[in-house]
Design an enzyme around this catalytic site. Structure first.
Site, mmCIF file in Angstrom:
data_model
loop_
_atom_site.group_PDB
_atom_site.id
_atom_site.type_symbol
_atom_site.label_atom_id
_atom_site.label_comp_id
_atom_site.label_asym_id
_atom_site.label_seq_id
_atom_site.Cartn_x
_atom_site.Cartn_y
_atom_site.Cartn_z
ATOM 1 N N ARG A 140 12.433 -16.978 40.533
ATOM 2 C CA ARG A 140 12.703 -16.933 41.981
ATOM 3 C C ARG A 140 12.625 -18.329 42.602
ATOM 4 O O ARG A 140 13.432 -18.676 43.463
ATOM 5 C CB ARG A 140 11.700 -16.017 42.680
ATOM 6 C CG ARG A 140 11.576 -14.624 42.076
ATOM 7 C CD ARG A 140 12.378 -13.593 42.850
ATOM 8 N NE ARG A 140 12.041 -12.247 42.413
ATOM 9 C CZ ARG A 140 12.634 -11.589 41.409
ATOM 10 N NH1 ARG A 140 13.617 -12.175 40.728
ATOM 11 N NH2 ARG A 140 12.281 -10.365 41.075
ATOM 12 N N GLU B 21 4.101 3.502 38.786
ATOM 13 C CA GLU B 21 5.476 3.045 39.026
ATOM 14 C C GLU B 21 6.387 3.271 37.823
ATOM 15 O O GLU B 21 6.445 2.442 36.921
ATOM 16 C CB GLU B 21 5.496 1.549 39.401
ATOM 17 C CG GLU B 21 6.913 1.052 39.667
ATOM 18 C CD GLU B 21 7.005 -0.419 40.059
ATOM 19 O OE1 GLU B 21 5.985 -1.134 39.984
ATOM 20 O OE2 GLU B 21 8.104 -0.853 40.425
ATOM 21 N N LYS C 236 5.075 5.148 42.980
ATOM 22 C CA LYS C 236 6.017 4.095 43.357
ATOM 23 C C LYS C 236 7.296 4.257 42.542
ATOM 24 O O LYS C 236 7.429 3.693 41.460
ATOM 25 C CB LYS C 236 5.382 2.714 43.118
ATOM 26 C CG LYS C 236 6.338 1.564 43.384
ATOM 27 C CD LYS C 236 5.645 0.236 43.535
ATOM 28 C CE LYS C 236 6.678 -0.865 43.695
ATOM 29 N NZ LYS C 236 6.123 -2.129 44.140
ATOM 30 N N SER D 244 12.191 -1.646 45.842
ATOM 31 C CA SER D 244 13.550 -1.928 46.310
ATOM 32 C C SER D 244 14.511 -2.149 45.151
ATOM 33 O O SER D 244 15.715 -1.861 45.290
ATOM 34 C CB SER D 244 13.575 -3.100 47.297
ATOM 35 O OG SER D 244 13.095 -4.294 46.746
ATOM 36 N N GLY D 245 14.038 -2.653 44.038
ATOM 37 C CA GLY D 245 14.791 -2.623 42.787
ATOM 38 C C GLY D 245 16.093 -3.403 42.719
ATOM 39 O O GLY D 245 16.934 -3.098 41.883
ATOM 40 N N GLY D 246 16.281 -4.360 43.617
ATOM 41 C CA GLY D 246 17.509 -5.153 43.578
ATOM 42 C C GLY D 246 18.508 -4.762 44.664
ATOM 43 O O GLY D 246 19.592 -5.346 44.755
ATOM 44 N N ARG E 292 11.327 -7.797 46.437
ATOM 45 C CA ARG E 292 12.471 -8.629 46.832
ATOM 46 C C ARG E 292 12.974 -8.339 48.234
ATOM 47 O O ARG E 292 13.353 -9.265 48.961
ATOM 48 C CB ARG E 292 13.601 -8.449 45.811
ATOM 49 C CG ARG E 292 13.371 -9.221 44.545
ATOM 50 C CD ARG E 292 14.237 -8.724 43.416
ATOM 51 N NE ARG E 292 13.750 -7.460 42.887
ATOM 52 C CZ ARG E 292 14.328 -6.796 41.885
ATOM 53 N NH1 ARG E 292 15.431 -7.272 41.338
ATOM 54 N NH2 ARG E 292 13.818 -5.679 41.442
HETATM 55 P P1 13P Z 1 11.118 -4.818 44.103
HETATM 56 O O1 13P Z 1 10.972 -4.181 45.465
HETATM 57 O O2 13P Z 1 11.649 -6.223 44.141
HETATM 58 O O3 13P Z 1 11.823 -3.912 43.123
HETATM 59 O O4 13P Z 1 9.648 -5.027 43.536
HETATM 60 C C1 13P Z 1 8.741 -4.030 43.627
HETATM 61 C C2 13P Z 1 7.846 -4.088 42.471
HETATM 62 O O5 13P Z 1 6.645 -4.179 42.629
HETATM 63 C C3 13P Z 1 8.426 -4.014 41.130
HETATM 64 O O6 13P Z 1 7.410 -3.824 40.191
#
Ligand code: 13P
Length: 338
Positions: free
Chosen positions: A33, A177, A219, A261-263, A292
């Protein structure tokens, strides 16, 4: 630690009007990043960036909790205050990522399994001493022609169960998650089928391994089509598929669901969260645990410069506020106005 305390912490993590900030990028991911913004990734750059995040004025109004990385929970602000204390005094509950990343699963080409169970009990004890109140463990499932496989889903669900039970034993609320990735060209329908199956198996393992469901936060991914899928669904279709998959698999004993959010772009993630909450009432709190979607614009605005700290903090506070509205189903796109 009593079950009551776990339940109280879990409820605070998913409190109405608030969501969770995922600032737990591993050193490798953080380097990616920072380099993408033309910055060098040093321990000091990462410290300055994380200090900016946790000291953002008013953050605790919209953000209930922040997930930290091992390096960060040991770092201090410029004036010598541990960063987890800076977060706590900003009314943000500090937590910690405890998995050691997704590694190739043996005898299962293309599958990954998340490692970090060996020695976890001892590491959790240390994190309690360092001030953490909750933990996170991320499992990663890929969708492909023959993926995920039964072995991939089962091993990851089993590891999530082991992790969650150990975390509760230590008095730390587990954020469970299981992330079904949006990489690929699969349809919304396929994402829903895979997400439903993964969540069903995760909850089977949590139950088999005596995890107290009232003391966890789930999550998950939102159910979206693959990023390369030519037929992208509408916002309502995403919300409908997501809520259906969750209603079919997540017991109402679970206090809250905090989406990754996953991208997705920052605005897309906010719009989807809002649409999901507009389909309520739901049996659980439905909020965000974005990395992100909250931090990409923050990092971009900061660009490593002290003179940009105030502007970057304003960007983070703005996105946090919009997502706090979306998790109530009260987001208004006109609020985006930059
Ligand atoms: P993102 O919202 O960028 O997907 O990250 C959340 C997260 O903690 C991924 O493990």
């Amino acid at each position: 630690m009593s079950i009551d305390e776990l339940v109280t912490t879990a409820a605070a993590l998913v409190a109405p009007g608030q969501g969770i900030l995922a600032a737990d990028e591993s050193t490798g991911t953080m380097e990616k990043r920072l380099v993408a913004e033309g910055l060098e990734s040093t321990e000091e750059t990462r410290r300055r960036y994380r200090e900016l995040i946790v000291s953002t004025p008013g953050l605790g109004e919209w953000i209930s909790a922040v997930i930290l990385f091992d390096e960060t929970i040991r770092q201090s602000s410029k004036d010598g205050t541990p960063l987890q204390k800076v977060a706590a005094s900003n009314n943000v509950i500090p937590g910690i990522k405890v998995d050691k990343g997704a590694k190739q699963l043996a005898a299962a080409p293309g599958e990954k399994v998340t490692e970090g169970l060996d020695g976890l009990r001892e590491r959790l004890e240390e994190y309690v001493q360092l001030g953490a109140k909750f933990t996170k463990w991320r499992a990663v499932l890929n969708i492909g022609d023959h993926l995920p496989t039964p072995a991939g889903v089962h091993t990851n669900a089993h590891a999530l169960g082991r992790y969650a039970a150990l975390s509760q034993e230590a008095g730390l609320v587990p954020m469970v998650e299981p992330e079904v990735l949006m990489d690929g060209s699969h349809t919304l329908q396929r994402a829903e089928e895979v997400t439903t199956d993964v969540l069903a198996q995760v909850f089977t393992e949590l139950r088999k391994q005596n995890v107290v469901l009232e003391g966890i936060v789930l999550k998950p991914n939102m159910v979206v089509a693959g990023a390369e899928c030519p037929q992208q669904p509408s916002v309502d279709e995403v919300a409908e598929a997501t809520v259906r998959a969750l209603r079919r698999t997540v017991p109402s004993a679970v206090p809250g669901i905090a989406f990754l959010s996953g991208g997705q772009s920052d605005e897309q993630a906010t719009v989807h969260l809002d649409a999901i909450n507009r389909r309520g009432p739901l049996p659980w709190q439905a909020t965000f645990s974005f990395g992100r979607a909250l931090l990409a614009p923050t990092l971009h605005t900061w660009a490593g410069k002290d003179e940009n700290v105030d502007a970057a903090q304003r960007v983070l506070a703005h996105r946090a506020k919009l997502n706090a509205a979306a998790r109530q189903g009260e987001y208004d796109p006109s609020l985006e106005g930059k």
